[in-house]
Design a protein around this motif. Structure first.
Motif, mmCIF file in Angstrom:
data_model
loop_
_atom_site.group_PDB
_atom_site.id
_atom_site.type_symbol
_atom_site.label_atom_id
_atom_site.label_comp_id
_atom_site.label_asym_id
_atom_site.label_seq_id
_atom_site.Cartn_x
_atom_site.Cartn_y
_atom_site.Cartn_z
ATOM 1 N N THR C 2 0.848 -1.188 0.000
ATOM 2 C CA THR C 2 0.000 0.000 0.000
ATOM 3 C C THR C 2 0.881 1.234 0.000
ATOM 4 O O THR C 2 0.596 2.219 0.626
ATOM 5 C CB THR C 2 -0.913 -0.007 1.218
ATOM 6 O OG1 THR C 2 -0.070 -0.107 2.358
ATOM 7 C CG2 THR C 2 -1.871 -1.151 1.176
ATOM 8 N N GLN C 3 1.972 1.114 -0.729
ATOM 9 C CA GLN C 3 2.969 2.165 -0.676
ATOM 10 C C GLN C 3 2.430 3.488 -1.204
ATOM 11 O O GLN C 3 2.715 4.537 -0.652
ATOM 12 C CB GLN C 3 4.172 1.757 -1.527
ATOM 13 C CG GLN C 3 5.486 2.260 -0.975
ATOM 14 C CD GLN C 3 6.176 1.197 -0.177
ATOM 15 O OE1 GLN C 3 5.961 0.031 -0.433
ATOM 16 N NE2 GLN C 3 6.973 1.564 0.782
ATOM 17 N N VAL C 47 10.909 -9.195 11.223
ATOM 18 C CA VAL C 47 9.831 -8.492 11.924
ATOM 19 C C VAL C 47 9.298 -7.349 11.069
ATOM 20 O O VAL C 47 8.084 -7.126 10.986
ATOM 21 C CB VAL C 47 10.332 -7.987 13.292
ATOM 22 C CG1 VAL C 47 9.329 -7.060 13.920
ATOM 23 C CG2 VAL C 47 10.587 -9.136 14.215
ATOM 24 N N LEU C 48 10.197 -6.641 10.419
ATOM 25 C CA LEU C 48 9.756 -5.536 9.566
ATOM 26 C C LEU C 48 8.885 -6.049 8.422
ATOM 27 O O LEU C 48 7.849 -5.454 8.101
ATOM 28 C CB LEU C 48 10.959 -4.798 8.998
ATOM 29 C CG LEU C 48 11.555 -3.700 9.874
ATOM 30 C CD1 LEU C 48 12.686 -3.037 9.145
ATOM 31 C CD2 LEU C 48 10.502 -2.681 10.201
ATOM 32 N N GLN C 52 5.023 -5.133 7.904
ATOM 33 C CA GLN C 52 4.533 -4.478 6.695
ATOM 34 C C GLN C 52 3.429 -5.295 6.041
ATOM 35 O O GLN C 52 2.467 -4.768 5.508
ATOM 36 C CB GLN C 52 5.688 -4.279 5.723
ATOM 37 C CG GLN C 52 5.272 -3.400 4.568
ATOM 38 C CD GLN C 52 6.380 -3.216 3.588
ATOM 39 O OE1 GLN C 52 7.478 -3.707 3.807
ATOM 40 N NE2 GLN C 52 6.096 -2.524 2.512
ATOM 41 N N LYS C 53 3.577 -6.615 6.133
ATOM 42 C CA LYS C 53 2.557 -7.456 5.542
ATOM 43 C C LYS C 53 1.236 -7.351 6.302
ATOM 44 O O LYS C 53 0.163 -7.415 5.721
ATOM 45 C CB LYS C 53 3.048 -8.904 5.543
ATOM 46 C CG LYS C 53 2.490 -9.623 4.389
ATOM 47 C CD LYS C 53 3.224 -10.860 4.050
ATOM 48 C CE LYS C 53 2.298 -11.508 3.075
ATOM 49 N NZ LYS C 53 2.705 -12.526 2.310
ATOM 50 N N MET C 54 1.341 -7.186 7.630
ATOM 51 C CA MET C 54 0.123 -7.025 8.421
ATOM 52 C C MET C 54 -0.424 -5.613 8.328
ATOM 53 O O MET C 54 -1.511 -5.342 8.837
ATOM 54 C CB MET C 54 0.399 -7.358 9.881
ATOM 55 C CG MET C 54 0.547 -8.818 10.161
ATOM 56 S SD MET C 54 1.133 -9.059 11.819
ATOM 57 C CE MET C 54 -0.320 -8.636 12.726
#
Lengths: 98, 113, 166
Positions: C2-3, C47-48, C52-54
């Motif tokens: 969703t950049q 973790v990043l 970002q995926k969540m």
């Protein structure tokens, strides 16, 4: 002082286990379990200082996280039938069984 | 100076243990689930704070101090969430408080009993 | 992913999260041999990626903007916690006849979600009151004594949390 603190925390853990066995509802048991976990964090920290090994604090930190995740994980199933409590009557002991 | 720190540390450990013991006794004495939850929150907030503060004063180096602060922060952030989740699940599954009067329950409370 | 929607503030929040995670790793390991450092870098990247995926990296994960009045609020809150601890311990040793458990619904005037969360968590953190449910502007609170509910209804804590907003 540290030894006295260890004994006091052990007594509190014993009280939590008693409440966990006595019940009467499932939620009391989960609450007692949560309290047992929190007290075990304190116990590990105090023991680390008592034995002069502060590395125990890492274990205490991991216990703090595991404790939270296990409570949330149990409550994840709170829609299932075992979690339903009968409507409150002053002296009903029916909900004691898990 | 060292003696003062030692005394303060011992005192806060003592008060913290007394609060934890009070919470444990309240856990056994209080009549129903919701009131027991208040007893547990005593041991979780000020009891844990004072015990960890007493340990902080005895910490041999800075890293141990930071780790103790991390444990304290974890306890303070996690326990309200856990007890809120527990209370919400209990109320939604029909565990009513001891002296919750029926007129207090029905009208203005938009929960899904 | 969703950049394009969030490109204006997305990188800085991700950078703050990365720095926080790196600091956290360093505090907890405090070793500086290459193997452990590379393992730390790998786990930070993991973790990043998951965060970002969540899609959970936004302004709410780092509420730094609240920190102006936060210190005075935390001082006031710790004073309240100490006072209510003393009161609950007194009730524990006085026995069951001295308590009057109450379930009540109180209104809150918080606007943003994060203020509602801070308010409800403050209520739960204070011994003697537990926030059970939060629907729109209505909090269901269980209190050990009826006076605690009356204290909450005067709205002192509500006003103080609302002042955190600006």
């Amino acid at each position: 002082m540290l030894a006295a603190a260890t004994i006091a925390i052990l007594v509190v853990m014993l009280l939590a286990i008693i409440r966990c066995i006595v019940g009467p509802t499932l939620y009391d048991r989960i609450l007692a379990f949560n309290m047992f976990g929190t007290k075990s964090i304190l116990l590990i920290s105090v023991l680390g200082f008592l034995m002069g090994r502060p590395e125990f604090l890492d274990i205490a930190l991991v216990y703090a996280l595991i404790n939270f995740i296990s409570v949330i994980g149990v409550l994840r199933y709170s829609d299932s039938a075992e979690f339903k409590v009968a409507p409150y009557k002053p002296h009903s002991t029916k909900e004691g069984e898990e | 100076m060292n003696l003062v720190i030692e005394i303060i540390s011992g005192l806060s450990l003592l008060i913290g243990c007394f609060l934890c013991l009070s919470g444990g006794v309240g856990m056994l004495r209080f009549p129903d689930f919701y009131t027991r939850m208040h007893a547990v929150s005593v041991t979780d907030t000020l009891g844990a704070c004072l015990v960890l503060f007493g340990l902080m004063l005895q910490s041999p180096n800075g890293l141990v101090l930071i780790k103790l602060i991390l444990i304290l922060l974890c306890t303070l952030f996690i326990n309200p969430s856990a007890s809120h989740a527990l209370a919400k699940a209990a109320l939604r599954n029909g565990l009513l408080p001891l002296e919750g009067k029926p007129d207090n329950q029905g009208g203005n409370k938009p929960s899904k009993l | 992913m969703t950049q394009e929607k969030k490109s204006s503030f997305f990188p800085s929040h991700r950078l703050i999260l990365l720095l926080t995670l790196a600091l956290f790793w360093w505090i907890n390991s405090n070793y500086s041999n290459p193997l452990l450092l590379s393992l730390g870098a790998a786990s930070i990247m993991l973790v990043l990626y998951i965060a970002q995926k969540m899609d959970v990296i936004d302004h709410e994960s780092h509420p730094i903007s609240l920190s102006v009045n936060m210190a005075t609020y935390l001082l006031w809150l710790s004073k309240e916690v100490v006072l209510s601890n003393i009161s609950v311990v007194k009730h524990i040793w006085l026995g069951n006849s001295s308590i009057s458990p109450t379930l009540a619904t109180i209104d809150t005037r918080q606007c943003t979600d994060i203020n509602k969360v801070i308010y409800a968590n403050s209520i739960t953190l204070t011994p003697g009151t537990v926030a059970i449910d939060l629907i729109d502007d209505q909090l269901t609170v269980h209190a050990l004594h009826k006076d605690d509910i009356d204290t909450l209804k005067t709205g002192d804590m509500d006003r103080r949390v609302r002042e955190l907003e600006n």
